[in-house]
Enzyme design. Structure first.
Site, PDB file in Angstrom:
ATOM      1  N   GLU A 124      -1.247  -7.856   3.581  1.00  0.00           N
ATOM      2  CA  GLU A 124      -1.478  -9.095   3.193  1.00  0.00           C
ATOM      3  C   GLU A 124      -1.577 -10.100   4.547  1.00  0.00           C
ATOM      4  O   GLU A 124      -2.254 -11.229   4.442  1.00  0.00           O
ATOM      5  CB  GLU A 124       0.097  -9.463   2.965  1.00  0.00           C
TER       6      GLU A 124
ATOM      7  N   ASP B 263       3.556  -5.138   5.729  1.00  0.00           N
ATOM      8  CA  ASP B 263       2.548  -5.259   7.118  1.00  0.00           C
ATOM      9  C   ASP B 263       3.401  -6.272   7.691  1.00  0.00           C
ATOM     10  O   ASP B 263       3.739  -7.431   7.126  1.00  0.00           O
ATOM     11  CB  ASP B 263       1.154  -5.203   6.864  1.00  0.00           C
TER      12      ASP B 263
END
Length: 417
Positions: free
Chosen positions: A182, A87
């Protein structure tokens, strides 16, 4: 042993392909992954891993990608995992990323074409002084680049491709883990460590060439709720105790010349308000509290409580509630029990011809959580810079060194087993 080389520009082409896939995570979403679009990259990575010949490559229902590079040695070698997150940060748009390669960088400021007000200045980006003659990748000025952490993803994938093609290179079983979310603090929430089956791990999510990070902040989050007294504003004299104003007074009473992100560096921690909301009757502030020791966290939380106590005394009919929750802890407390993990990482960096730099992170990584979940995990450089911003950049040559380091780590564990 055959050394890795970036043939046919495969590394930068791989990175650019990943950077163009929008994988921005969303802290407001309760799902895992928090955005469905993250699975687009996960599916692409799984397809490529299978094409490398990694038969067990798969993405689970929560968007985690797992894969195993089989051992090429008869030795009993600890199982090592390399991990990066897919991400990108919610802080800056990751939609329609247009990566640009600035070849043979010569020290100039980099003006980005889609917004010429976005300038990557050598005077502000100190590591650019070490990039003369290298090739820099940036975004175009309207989005982040996504080098945090698609540089790490590309480097692990490049190393996996190389090892699968060169099975004469001796290494133990290698696990690969790509995580979602994350950037919003949930990167390993649903990671299946039993399925992963690794003994030790390395996240590939660091900044400066040669860095290996074995220490992070310890982190707590705090929610302060002020319960004031609401009244019709036309008839509020002597009655109203405005929760918004009380909260503002609390924030104003906290230290301004210390214990803030903008006044601290190195090993100094902070109390940082990150969000507020409310009405006259009730107002709320969210804080992140950071330091390198648990004892310091307790000190900062005590100061916050003392500050609220002092303010709330002025408002006899109001009250407050302060809830503190642990977020992650300094991974050094775990890694110091396994010194070979960092030692072999340092050797691997220097075998790639780079001076290793042991550093602390004023932040956290998936490795912080993984270490406390039973998978000790320092962080090695991916080469990303100015992350979470339109000025983000990465050097192709630094990425090549990261790939070499990953391969070296695998070999050094085998050599020493």
């Amino acid at each position: 042993m055959m050394m890795y080389q970036n043939f046919n520009k495969s590394l930068e082409n791989r990175f650019i392909k990943y950077a163009k896939i929008d994988t921005q995570s969303n802290p407001e979403s309760p799902t895992c992954p928090s955005t469905e679009k993250q699975t687009g990259l996960g599916l692409e990575l799984t397809k490529e891993l299978l094409a490398f010949g990694i038969a067990d490559a798969s993405m689970d229902g929560n968007g985690y990608v797992y894969a195993t590079i089989p051992s090429t040695t008869n030795k009993a070698v600890p199982v090592i995992c390399f991990c990066s997150h897919m991400d990108t940060s919610p802080d800056c748009s990751g939609e329609n990323v247009k990566p640009i390669i600035h070849s043979n960088y010569q020290g100039e400021d980099l003006i980005l074409p889609d917004d010429e007000l976005v300038v990557i200045k050598r005077s502000e980006h100190i590591d650019l002084q070490y990039q003369i003659g290298n090739d820099i990748i940036t975004a175009s000025g309207t989005t982040l680049l996504g080098a945090d952490n698609k540089a790490g993803v590309a480097e692990i994938m490049e190393a996996a491709s190389f090892l699968m093609k060169n099975k004469d290179i001796k290494h133990g079983t290698i696990k690969i883990l790509f995580t979602p979310d994350e950037e919003i603090g949930r990167g390993v929430d649903k990671a299946d460590l039993k399925k992963l089956g690794a003994d030790f791990a390395y996240t590939v999510d660091g900044e400066t060439l040669g860095s290996i990070e074995d220490e992070t902040f310890s982190a707590d989050g705090a929610t302060l709720t002020i319960n004031g007294v609401s009244s019709h504003p036309g008839f509020a004299k002597g009655k109203m105790e405005n929760a918004i104003k009380i909260l503002a007074e609390v924030l104003d009473s906290l230290p301004k010349d210390k214990l803030t992100p903008e006044t601290t560096s190195g090993k100094e921690g902070f109390i940082h308000p990150v969000g507020i909301k409310g009405q006259a009757e009730q107002a709320e502030a969210q804080f992140i509290i950071r330091d390198f020791t648990d004892a310091k966290l307790v000190e900062h939380e005590s100061l916050l409580r003392q500050t609220v106590d002092a303010v709330i005394k002025k408002y006899p009919n109001s009250s407050y509630h302060l809830e503190v929750k642990a977020q992650y802890r300094n991974m050094k407390q775990v890694l110091d029990r396994y010194p070979k993990i960092v030692e072999y990482g340092v050797q691997a960096i220097e075998r790639a011809g780079v001076k290793a730099k042991r550093q602390s992170i004023r932040g956290g990584t998936d490795g912080s959580r993984l270490s406390y979940m039973g998978l000790p995990c320092p962080n090695i450089f991916a080469g990303e810079h100015a992350f979470h911003s339109k000025q983000e950049w990465v050097s192709i040559q630094d990425m090549e060194k990261a790939v070499q380091t990953i391969i070296n780590i695998a070999c050094i564990w085998e050599e020493n087993s």
